[in-house]
Every structure is written in structure tokens, then in C-alpha cells.
Design an enzyme around this catalytic site. Structure first.
Site, PDB file in Angstrom:
ATOM      1  CE  LYS A 158      14.075   2.771  -6.770  1.00 17.03           C
ATOM      2  NZ  LYS A 158      13.685   0.739  -6.871  1.00 17.03           N
ATOM      3  NE  ARG A 201       7.997   1.706  -3.344  1.00 16.27           N
ATOM      4  CZ  ARG A 201       9.167   2.630  -2.056  1.00 16.27           C
ATOM      5  NH1 ARG A 201       9.962   3.094  -3.275  1.00 16.27           N
ATOM      6  NH2 ARG A 201       9.799   2.252  -1.428  1.00 16.27           N
TER       7      ARG A 201
HETATM    8  N1  HH2 Z   1      11.498   0.250  -4.739  1.00 10.80           N
HETATM    9  C1  HH2 Z   1      11.973   0.066  -3.314  1.00 10.80           C
HETATM   10  C2  HH2 Z   1      11.795   0.065  -2.588  1.00 10.80           C
HETATM   11  N2  HH2 Z   1       9.689  -0.571  -2.683  1.00 10.80           N
HETATM   12  N3  HH2 Z   1       9.174  -0.970  -4.433  1.00 10.80           N
HETATM   13  C3  HH2 Z   1       8.130  -0.810  -5.684  1.00 10.80           C
HETATM   14  N4  HH2 Z   1       6.486  -1.607  -6.055  1.00 10.80           N
HETATM   15  N5  HH2 Z   1       9.528  -0.866  -6.713  1.00 10.80           N
HETATM   16  C4  HH2 Z   1      10.161   0.056  -6.124  1.00 10.80           C
HETATM   17  O1  HH2 Z   1      10.855   0.766  -7.247  1.00 10.80           O
HETATM   18  C5  HH2 Z   1      10.633  -0.339  -5.282  1.00 10.80           C
HETATM   19  C6  HH2 Z   1       9.694  -0.857  -4.279  1.00 10.80           C
HETATM   20  C7  HH2 Z   1      13.615   0.358  -3.399  1.00 10.80           C
HETATM   21  O2  HH2 Z   1      13.235   2.145  -2.696  1.00 10.80           O
HETATM   22  P1  HH2 Z   1      12.729   2.722  -1.026  1.00 10.80           P
HETATM   23  O3  HH2 Z   1      12.323   1.771  -0.093  1.00 10.80           O
HETATM   24  O4  HH2 Z   1      13.340   3.215  -1.401  1.00 10.80           O
HETATM   25  O5  HH2 Z   1      15.035   2.583  -0.293  1.00 10.80           O
HETATM   26  P2  HH2 Z   1      15.524   0.944   0.704  1.00 10.80           P
HETATM   27  O6  HH2 Z   1      15.207  -0.061  -0.025  1.00 10.80           O
HETATM   28  O7  HH2 Z   1      17.192   0.890   0.670  1.00 10.80           O
HETATM   29  O8  HH2 Z   1      14.228   1.261   1.852  1.00 10.80           O
END
Ligand code: HH2
Length: 282
Positions: free
Chosen positions: A223, A258
Site C-alpha cells: 500500500k 492479506r
Molecule cells: N485492501 C484492499 C482490498 N481488500 N480486504 C481486507 N480485508 N483488507 C484490506 O486491507 C483490503 C481488502 C485493497 O487492496 P488491493 O485489493 O490489493 O487493491 P485494489 O483495491 O486496487 O484492487
């Protein structure tokens, strides 16, 4: 295809491993780190298989980016992206979570074989708790000040960020359990309506979130606050910083992570375990 409910799926994973790793598979064109890499079903399934082989205990399938500034995706598109991937993974003995804010998507994903709802909105969809109760599946309840990725960074204002998170997650978890959700995992929501300093403070005070009394999931992987601290503009160059953040969370009692880089986290956790107990259960 539908699977028999396993109401203790997370408890079973936590019994088997001190730290449970959730591998990230974003079936999206625009996720901040892996956007467009796994939009194709076969690529997403292959990546899930690779993460499972590297040691992921849960595969987290998402069809909508919730990065700061992201625009919402119609339910039909989200379903088109995630359902074929979940259907294929259901044929294997893999634990799958559906990363969605939408009850309709969660309902269809569970019917297709998903075992856990991972909701970054903290169950704000009025039908989400009902879906989890009907299917008897666990939920991950994440903190965000507002359910709106487009504007959430405008709400990165707290008198006491950790106090606000603890109060919010405690009441959302209580409501879910009272309604009959079988298992609740709480998540402070790194990067969701938080400044760099807020995110660092959450890591420093993770014990207070663990003290809520539910298993805690941390999702700091790649992040932007890590990029800001270490000076890495490119998300894929933030894995070392992510591992340090996650090990600090684990040392404070966090039991689920995660992450994008399963292999790197496995290595770090194995080394940490060789040095001593890695989860502080005080
Ligand atoms: N962060 C993201 C998505 N889902 N779920 C949980 N439980 N906790 C988190 O911190 C979290 C999550 C955002 O990250 P990412 O899926 O890598 O990116 P994007 O939202 O751009 O798809």
C-alpha cells in the site's frame, strides 16, 4: 455449484497455523498493484494455484478495485469477473474468500463455491449480514470511515484513529454475531481513509485492535503508505516494507495477513518462527 457450509473454516485454519496467509487475486483492470494482470479467468485461476502452491491458506478473489479514487463497478461486471474464477477454484480443495462490498455478489459467489465474505465496507450493504447468516459463512469486517473509495481520503481525520477503529469494529462485529454470523474477523483497513501517519500508528498500536477479542487480519500489502515511508513509487517494489509491517502486526497478535507476495511472507514467517514464538498472545 454449491458447497456445504463450513461455519468454522477460519477457526480451523487458525488452529492449524499460527499465521494464516490470504493470497490476493484481483480480477480487475485497475487494481493498484496487479490491475489487468488477472482479468482473464485462466490467468486468475493459474495465479491462485501458484499462490496456493506457495503456501496461501485462503485465496481472496476480488472484481472491483477499492483503491483511493476508484469508481464503482456495476454488479453484473463484478459477477462476470469473479464467478468463473470461483467456480474453477471450487473444484479444488482450496479455501476461497470473495472480496466484495455487495451482498448480491457475495451471495452468488458463495453459491459458486466461496467460503468467506471479505467486505471492505464493514457490512454496510443492508443485505450483507443476511447473506452471511443464510449461508452460514464467516465475514471479514474491515474499517473504513465511509464506503466510498472515491472520497474516503477526505475522511482521513480522527482525534484518535485507533480508538475510532476499535469502537467501529467492536460494534459491527457484535451486530454480526448477534444476527447469527458464525465467525467474525476484524481488520483495521490499512489505506482506507487513513493518512501515512494513521497507518503507521495502527501498526504501532495493533495490540489495541487485537484486544477487541476477534481474530485480526492485516492487509498492508504494497500500500501507498509503505511506498511513502520507504520511497518506492512502484507497488511491486514494496514487498520488503510490507513484510516488516506484517511481522510487526503478527508480533502484536494479528493472526491473518492479506498479501500479494505469499512466497516472501512464508520465508519471513518461517525465519521468525525459528527465532521464537511469532504471535504474541499476551
Ligand atoms: N485492501 C484492499 C482490498 N481488500 N480486504 C481486507 N480485508 N483488507 C484490506 O486491507 C483490503 C481488502 C485493497 O487492496 P488491493 O485489493 O490489493 O487493491 P485494489 O483495491 O486496487 O484492487
Amino acid at each position: 455449484m454449491s458447497t456445504a457450509p463450513n461455519t468454522a473454516v477460519v477457526a480451523n485454519l487458525l488452529r492449524a497455523s499460527p499465521v494464516v496467509l490470504m493470497g490476493i487475486i484481483n480480477v480487475t483492470p485497475d487494481s493498484f498493484s496487479d490491475g489487468n494482470q488477472f482479468l482473464d479467468t485462466d490467468r486468475a485461476v493459474n495465479h491462485a494455484g501458484r499462490l496456493a502452491a506457495q503456501g496461501a491458506h485462503i485465496l481472496d478473489i476480488g472484481g472491483e478495485s477499492t483503491r483511493p479514487g476508484a469508481t464503482p463497478v456495476p454488479h453484473a461486471i463484478e459477477l462476470e469477473r469473479v464467478i468463473p474464477v470461483i467456480e474453477q477454484l471450487a473444484a479444488y480443495e482450496l479455501v476461497v474468500s470473495i472480496d466484495t462490498r455487495h451482498a448480491l455478489v457475495a451471495d452468488r459467489a458463495i453459491a459458486a463455491g466461496a467460503h468467506i465474505i471479505n467486505d471492505v465496507s464493514g457490512l454496510r450493504d443492508p443485505d450483507m449480514i443476511g447473506v452471511a447468516v443464510d449461508h452460514q459463512v464467516p465475514v471479514v469486517i474491515m474499517h473504513t470511515p465511509v464506503d466510498d473509495p472515491a472520497t474516503m481520503q477526505l475522511h482521513a481525520q480522527y482525534d484518535d484513529v485507533v480508538g475510532a477503529i476499535v469502537a467501529d469494529l467492536s460494534s459491527r462485529a457484535r451486530r454480526a454475531l448477534e444476527a447469527g454470523v458464525p465467525e467474525v474477523i476484524v481488520d483495521p483497513g490499512f489505506g482506507f481513509g487513513k493518512s501515512v501517519d494513521h497507518n503507521v500508528e495502527i501498526v504501532r498500536r495493533m495490540r489495541e485492535i487485537v484486544a477487541i477479542g476477534h481474530p485480526v487480519l492485516a492487509g498492508a500489502s504494497r500500500k501507498s503508505f509503505i511506498g511513502a515511508v520507504v520511497g518506492a513509487a512502484e507497488p511491486t517494489n514494496r514487498d520488503s516494507g510490507s513484510i516488516v509491517v506484517h511481522l510487526a502486526c503478527v508480533a502484536a497478535g494479528t493472526r491473518l495477513l492479506r498479501v500479494h507476495d505469499i512466497a516472501g511472507h512464508r520465508q519471513a514467517l518461517a525465519m521468525a518462527a525459528a527465532i521464537g514464538p511469532i504471535v504474541d498472545s499476551r
